[in-house]
Design a protein around this motif. Structure first.
Motif, short mmCIF file in Angstrom:
data_model
loop_
_atom_site.label_atom_id
_atom_site.label_comp_id
_atom_site.label_asym_id
_atom_site.label_seq_id
_atom_site.Cartn_x
_atom_site.Cartn_y
_atom_site.Cartn_z
N UNK A 167 -20.09 30.36 -12.37
CA UNK A 167 -19.15 29.51 -11.64
C UNK A 167 -17.71 29.66 -12.11
N UNK A 168 -17.51 30.10 -13.34
CA UNK A 168 -16.14 30.17 -13.86
C UNK A 168 -15.77 31.53 -14.43
N UNK A 169 -16.77 32.40 -14.61
CA UNK A 169 -16.48 33.70 -15.18
C UNK A 169 -16.15 33.65 -16.65
N UNK A 170 -16.57 32.60 -17.34
CA UNK A 170 -16.25 32.45 -18.76
C UNK A 170 -17.52 32.09 -19.53
N UNK A 171 -17.62 32.61 -20.74
CA UNK A 171 -18.76 32.29 -21.59
C UNK A 171 -18.58 30.91 -22.18
N UNK B 135 -6.30 32.88 -17.55
CA UNK B 135 -7.07 33.99 -18.07
C UNK B 135 -8.42 33.51 -18.63
N UNK B 136 -9.42 34.41 -18.61
CA UNK B 136 -10.75 34.06 -19.10
C UNK B 136 -10.72 33.68 -20.58
N UNK B 137 -9.80 34.30 -21.35
CA UNK B 137 -9.69 33.97 -22.77
C UNK B 137 -9.28 32.52 -22.96
N UNK B 138 -8.41 32.03 -22.10
CA UNK B 138 -7.96 30.63 -22.19
C UNK B 138 -9.12 29.69 -21.93
N UNK B 139 -9.90 29.99 -20.91
CA UNK B 139 -11.07 29.16 -20.61
C UNK B 139 -12.11 29.23 -21.73
N UNK B 140 -12.26 30.42 -22.32
CA UNK B 140 -13.20 30.59 -23.43
C UNK B 140 -12.82 29.68 -24.60
N UNK B 141 -11.55 29.68 -24.95
CA UNK B 141 -11.09 28.83 -26.06
C UNK B 141 -11.23 27.35 -25.70
N UNK B 142 -11.08 27.03 -24.42
CA UNK B 142 -11.26 25.64 -23.99
C UNK B 142 -12.69 25.19 -24.21
N UNK B 143 -13.67 26.05 -23.90
CA UNK B 143 -15.07 25.68 -24.12
C UNK B 143 -15.37 25.55 -25.61
N UNK B 144 -14.69 26.34 -26.44
CA UNK B 144 -14.88 26.20 -27.88
C UNK B 144 -14.37 24.84 -28.35
#
Length: 309
Positions: free
Chosen positions: A31-35, A100-109
């Motif tokens: 749904x978001x393209x992010x891990x 960017x996907x990196x931003x979303x990745x850090x948000x999930x962290x």
């Protein structure tokens, strides 16, 4: 042969649990393209909510019925996961649309650490138990076929059946419903999905809610088997090789990846453990995932992404 089949069945049942946790990663990624690094924390919070509300509700309302307590606790815990999904979309994801996907990745962290702290503040930091009536006694089958029969753990079998039914339902949801197709469209391209009228914010609430429900079922099963404690959030790390093996965008891949790793762990520990000093079950999945990253990084069913420049 009987001992081999016992080990094989045990691996398949463990693999379904791995697939269930790995499915949470796949749902968010589709749904978001992010891990989603917060999946482990979601499992923890869901399990804590189930354990504590099944204890609190009978005390608050003065009844002594385990079935009723568990049903009400499940409903309340599902509502808690929905509220968390709405809050995550409202206060985090809404402000990161098209980033960017990196931003979303850090948000999930960051969400992961927040949920860990929230769970400890709200529910306490002790070890809790979940008793949903899953059978604990083993079952002996095929005694007339194999000497001594096959010993099957009924709790593992029940958990595997529940996990399989949920995985099948979600696979059908993604494949045959309009919402499922919208989720896949959002994963492919946020801006294109928005341009054809797909509400990105609503889609994210839906997928995080579904991932929360998956986390709740996984948390109940793991909590029933091993108890609920804060190390439960690391259980999601056991599912990382599953999604690497099956592919981050594939629901069937999560199923097959979980089964392969579950069976591989059990068989390698039993038949190869004595040759290397034991402990293969701890690192087997990660070594297998490393091999796949070297030769097929998209996994068995993942989409191969080609960037043209």
């Amino acid at each position: 042969m009987g001992f081999f089949l016992e080990t094989l069945f045990g691996g398949l049942m463990s693999g379904m649990l791995y697939a269930l946790i790995g499915l949470g990663f796949v749902l968010i990624f589709k749904a978001s393209g992010v891990f989603n690094f917060a999946q482990g924390a979601m499992v923890l919070v869901a399990a804590l909510s189930m354990a504590r509300f099944s204890e609190w509700l009978p005390r608050w309302f003065g009844f002594d019925n385990m079935i009723l307590a568990n049903v009400l606790a499940f409903i309340v815990s599902a509502a808690v996961m929905f509220v968390l999904a709405v809050a995550i979309e409202r206060f985090v994801l809404r402000h990161l649309v098209n980033q960017e996907a990196t931003t979303l990745l850090m948000a999930t962290l960051g969400i992961s650490y927040f949920l860990d702290g929230l769970g400890q503040i709200t529910f306490g930091s002790s070890v809790y138990s979940i008793n949903v009536g899953m059978p604990k006694d083993p079952l002996m089958i095929l005694e007339s076929v194999f000497e001594g029969g096959l010993l099957i753990n009924l709790e593992d079998l029940t958990a595997a059946v529940i996990a399989a039914l949920l995985v099948a339902a979600l696979a059908l949801f993604f494949q045959y419903t309009s919402t499922g197709r919208a989720l896949r469209a959002v994963a492919d391209d946020h801006q294109a999905a928005q341009s054809i009228g797909i509400p990105l914010n609503r889609i994210w609430v839906i997928v995080w809610s579904v991932a929360g429900l998956v986390a709740l079922v996984a948390g109940i099963i793991w909590g029933s088997k091993f108890g609920v404690q804060f190390t439960l959030s690391t259980a999601a790390l056991r599912a990382l090789p599953v999604v690497i093996l099956g592919g981050l965008t594939s629901v069937p891949g999560a199923i097959l990846g979980g089964l392969i790793i579950g069976v591989g762990e059990k068989l390698s520990e039993v038949y190869l453990g004595s040759l290397v000093g034991g402990g293969i079950e701890i690192w087997f999945a990660y070594v297998l995932a490393l091999v796949f990253l070297l030769f097929r990084p998209q996994g068995l069913f993942g989409e191969k992404i080609i960037d043209r420049v």
